[in-house]
Design a protein around this motif. Structure first.
Motif, PDB file in Angstrom:
ATOM      1  N   LEU A   1       0.835  -1.203   0.000  1.00 46.76           N
ATOM      2  CA  LEU A   1       0.000   0.000   0.000  1.00 46.76           C
ATOM      3  C   LEU A   1       0.874   1.258   0.000  1.00 46.76           C
ATOM      4  O   LEU A   1       0.625   2.205  -0.758  1.00 46.76           O
ATOM      5  N   TYR A   2       1.919   1.258   0.836  1.00 49.26           N
ATOM      6  CA  TYR A   2       2.825   2.410   0.885  1.00 49.26           C
ATOM      7  C   TYR A   2       3.536   2.595  -0.456  1.00 49.26           C
ATOM      8  O   TYR A   2       3.599   3.703  -1.010  1.00 49.26           O
TER       9      TYR A   2
ATOM     10  N   SER B   1       2.608   1.779  -3.262  1.00 50.90           N
ATOM     11  CA  SER B   1       1.670   2.081  -4.346  1.00 50.90           C
ATOM     12  C   SER B   1       1.109   3.496  -4.292  1.00 50.90           C
ATOM     13  O   SER B   1       0.591   3.992  -5.292  1.00 50.90           O
ATOM     14  N   ILE B   2       1.182   4.134  -3.128  1.00 44.94           N
ATOM     15  CA  ILE B   2       0.579   5.469  -3.034  1.00 44.94           C
ATOM     16  C   ILE B   2       1.607   6.596  -2.964  1.00 44.94           C
ATOM     17  O   ILE B   2       1.273   7.754  -3.202  1.00 44.94           O
TER      18      ILE B   2
ATOM     19  N   PRO C   1       4.158   9.228  -4.103  1.00 42.88           N
ATOM     20  CA  PRO C   1       4.410   9.832  -5.431  1.00 42.88           C
ATOM     21  C   PRO C   1       5.816   9.504  -5.934  1.00 42.88           C
ATOM     22  O   PRO C   1       6.749   9.322  -5.144  1.00 42.88           O
TER      23      PRO C   1
ATOM     24  N   LEU D   1       0.897   4.458 -12.731  1.00 46.01           N
ATOM     25  CA  LEU D   1      -0.359   4.144 -12.058  1.00 46.01           C
ATOM     26  C   LEU D   1      -0.814   2.733 -12.413  1.00 46.01           C
ATOM     27  O   LEU D   1      -1.289   1.979 -11.548  1.00 46.01           O
TER      28      LEU D   1
ATOM     29  N   ARG E   1       1.227   0.251 -10.465  1.00 44.16           N
ATOM     30  CA  ARG E   1       0.828   0.249  -9.057  1.00 44.16           C
ATOM     31  C   ARG E   1      -0.474  -0.532  -8.849  1.00 44.16           C
ATOM     32  O   ARG E   1      -0.585  -1.350  -7.934  1.00 44.16           O
ATOM     33  N   LEU E   2      -1.459  -0.265  -9.708  1.00 43.39           N
ATOM     34  CA  LEU E   2      -2.746  -0.954  -9.576  1.00 43.39           C
ATOM     35  C   LEU E   2      -2.611  -2.445  -9.869  1.00 43.39           C
ATOM     36  O   LEU E   2      -3.298  -3.273  -9.251  1.00 43.39           O
TER      37      LEU E   2
ATOM     38  N   LEU F   1      -1.232  -3.690  -6.500  1.00 39.92           N
ATOM     39  CA  LEU F   1      -2.078  -3.464  -5.328  1.00 39.92           C
ATOM     40  C   LEU F   1      -3.383  -4.251  -5.387  1.00 39.92           C
ATOM     41  O   LEU F   1      -3.769  -4.900  -4.400  1.00 39.92           O
TER      42      LEU F   1
END
Length: 652
Positions: free
Chosen positions: A71-72, A74-75, A77, A177, A180-181, A184
């Motif tokens: 989570l870290y 992936s969020i 910047p 993005l 990341r998705l 995640l």
């Protein structure tokens, strides 16, 4: 390691961590295979299935461990990737997690050594009582060496990550993005899948208990136990109509000298004796820590570590064929105070709303006895003080406080420093707790109060330390030494008690809380529930060896019969000496519930499963046999009614 796609470079460290965890978990699993090679099934298919099942649960475990990291990752910047803050957070939490997991792997080895199982509800309890557990670890293992070893291994694994450029790649790679998705969302989906659809007992695929335990992931098992410490019988086990269940049990408990109350869902009855009640005798009740039947020469032991108890077996009411209800001290306490089968989940001793129950103390109180509970450690452990204090006992323990709670109206007395000659993680040595009881008994006699003194011993427990020079086995070297010291302390107790004016009018009851070990390859290791029990100092003509198969819950009804007492009963136990006593034993783990009659064994499991076996006493093996439905219904009835009575507060 295969090179990671550049777009997933940000997750390089997490991938290295996950692979490291999975490899180490499988190495631990293979270690357990080697450890139990004589009992585990090494058939190629069983071996592979154990490893594959274990890998599946390890995947679920590593997902739960890494989900906050993912989570870290992936969020955050892209512009902050590789910043000082990013590096500090990743270095710190990666190092901490690896250290904790390496320590956990070591802890699993010590837990397996003690219980022959993966982490379970016992480990959950140990997490709560940190003082006793940390002290026990310090006294049982070379802690500086252990921590130093864990630290060195942690640094070695982190260096391995560093050499493989896991940190460098993580701090230098950006992530889109989409990337990341793509990491995640599957992680969250997998976590939800394991949380809602996978239960820990799905790892129990094998009839060989060791294969099933090795299939589990220790960390996953720990949190599963944390979540399922209490289990409602009707939700997890096969049940029948309550009217039928209570009808079966009332028939089993019926006796010519007992009359039931008129309530349907109750076993309350008045028991009368045809002979006049004997004069009130004092009772000293000693619940001995982990005293397996196999330690006694009487049952074939060749090491001569219980000479005094073996001598008592010849001059007492000695139970040769008695079985513990469980595998923990609180189960033994539950059995000998409530005379009730082991209800699923936690012992009643540790549950809420366990005050003001109808216990053996209630019987003694009705006859104006002074009732006391003696424990050499802090009775906060395992909720003992709250349970005994809430059910009529005065408390004598090593706790530092004097207040139990506003709701518990009882007296708590400390064992003072000047009364202690030896103490370890679990409390004062057995000699010291016996001496404290003798001192209190002297006061009770002086005050002309009949007494029921309940003593819980502690010396026969890891780290197996005791006063030096008492026996010929050095302190802290073995379980056998601790057993022999407890036997020595009991002999010293009787030697001192015989000089007391109250001795002739005092009966001593000695029984184990459970066996030293309870694990085996089968669902239930029957032999590791066999414990000794003695009733000492009755008139000589009453001494005998009882060969009938029976349970811890039968001890008090038998003694009350020997006392020829009339009393009220909510007990599931019966007088073993009654002509029509039906031999049987009730036992279990926190998930398995067992009825044994002679060599026939019915086991109820959660998920509403049941299995029927024949037990071979010679090799302690279980062989499946065709289901017997009347036997099954009786087994269900014992446990369903016990659970119903406690859950609905009908044992108050």
């Amino acid at each position: 390691m295969k090179k990671l796609s550049p777009k997933y470079g940000r997750y390089s460290l997490l991938l290295h961590f996950a692979i490291w965890f999975l490899i180490l978990s499988q190495c631990l699993r293979i270690c357990f295979f080697v450890w139990q090679y004589n009992e585990v099934s090494l058939n190629v298919i069983d071996f592979l299935r154990t490893l594959i099942t274990g890998l599946f649960f390890d995947l679920g475990t590593v997902v739960f461990i890494t989900i906050f990291g993912i989570l870290y990752y992936s969020i955050i910047p892209n512009k902050w990737i590789g910043s000082v803050l990013d590096k500090i957070l990743i270095y710190f939490f990666t190092s901490l997690t690896v250290f904790v997991l390496v320590f956990t792997f070591f802890a699993e080895l010590t837990f397996w050594d003690e219980f022959k199982t993966r982490f379970n509800f016992i480990a959950v309890d140990y997490l709560i009582y940190t003082h006793e557990v940390v002290a026990n670890i310090k006294q049982s293992y070379p802690l500086p060496v252990l921590i130093g070893g864990v630290l060195l291994l942690t640094l070695a694994f982190l260096f391995l990550f560093y050499k493989n450029k896991a940190f460098t790649t993580t701090f230098n790679a950006k992530a889109s993005l989409k990337t990341r998705l793509s990491v995640l969302l599957p992680t969250v989906f997998t976590a939800l899948f394991f949380a809602f659809f996978i239960t820990n007992n799905q790892a129990e695929w094998s009839s060989n208990r060791y294969n099933s335990e090795i299939s589990k992931s220790g960390i996953y098992s720990f949190f599963a136990a944390f979540r399922n410490n209490q289990m409602k019988y009707v939700d997890f086990y096969t049940s029948i109509d309550n009217n039928k269940a209570f009808g079966i049990i009332k028939k089993k408990l019926a006796a010519p000298n007992s009359v039931y109350s008129k309530k349907n869902y109750s076993i309350h009855r008045k028991i009368t004796d045809s002979l006049p009640s004997l004069k009130n005798k004092n009772v000293v009740f000693i619940l001995v820590e982990s005293l397996s039947g196999s330690f006694l020469k009487e049952f074939g032991n060749k090491e001569n570590i219980t000479p005094f108890l073996d001598s008592l077996a010849q001059k007492s009411v000695f139970f040769e064929n008695l079985y513990a209800t469980g595998t923990r001290t609180v189960r033994g306490m539950e059995a000998v105070t409530l005379c009730i089968p082991p209800t699923p989940g936690q012992s009643i001793v540790k549950r809420p709303n366990n005050q003001n129950l109808y216990t053996v103390c209630s019987v003694f109180k009705s006859r104006k006895y002074d009732c006391d509970f003696f424990y050499g450690g802090d009775g906060y452990f395992d909720n003992m003080n709250a349970y005994f204090g809430g059910n009529g006992f005065n408390i004598y323990d090593r706790g530092r406080g004097s207040v139990l709670s506003d709701e518990i109206k009882t007296v708590r007395n400390n064992i003072n420093d000047d009364e202690v000659t030896f103490e370890n993680a679990w409390g004062v040595c057995d000699e010291d707790i016996f001496n404290k009881m003798l001192k209190v008994a002297d006061v009770q006699y002086k005050n002309k109060k009949p007494f029921f003194n309940f003593v819980m011993t502690t010396s026969n427990h890891r780290p197996y330390t005791y006063p030096s020079g008492k026996i010929d086995i050095p302190s802290g070297t073995s379980r056998e030494g601790a057993v022999k010291y407890t036997d020595f302390a009991l002999k010293a107790l009787f030697k001192k008690a015989k000089t007391k004016p109250w001795f002739k009018n005092t009966v001593f009851v000695i029984i184990a809380d459970h066996c030293a070990s309870s694990a085996g390859k089968d669902e239930i290791d029957v032999a590791n529930y066999h414990i000794p029990a003695f009733i000492v100092n009755l008139p000589q003509e009453q001494n005998q060896k009882i060969t009938r198969q029976c349970s811890q819950i039968d001890l008090w009804p038998t003694l009350f019969s020997l006392f020829q007492w009339n009393y009220e009963s909510d007990f599931f136990g019966k007088n073993v000496l009654a002509p029509k006593f039906e031999e049987r034993a009730l036992m279990g783990t926190y998930r398995k519930l067992v009825l044994m009659k002679k060599e026939k064994v019915m086991i109820l499991s959660d998920q509403k499963k049941q299995a029927f076996y024949s037990w071979n006493k010679q090799d302690n093996s279980l062989t499946k046999i065709p289901m017997n439905h009347s036997f099954l219904e009786e087994t269900i009835s014992w446990y369903q009614t016990a659970d119903y009575l406690f859950t609905n507060k009908l044992l108050k």
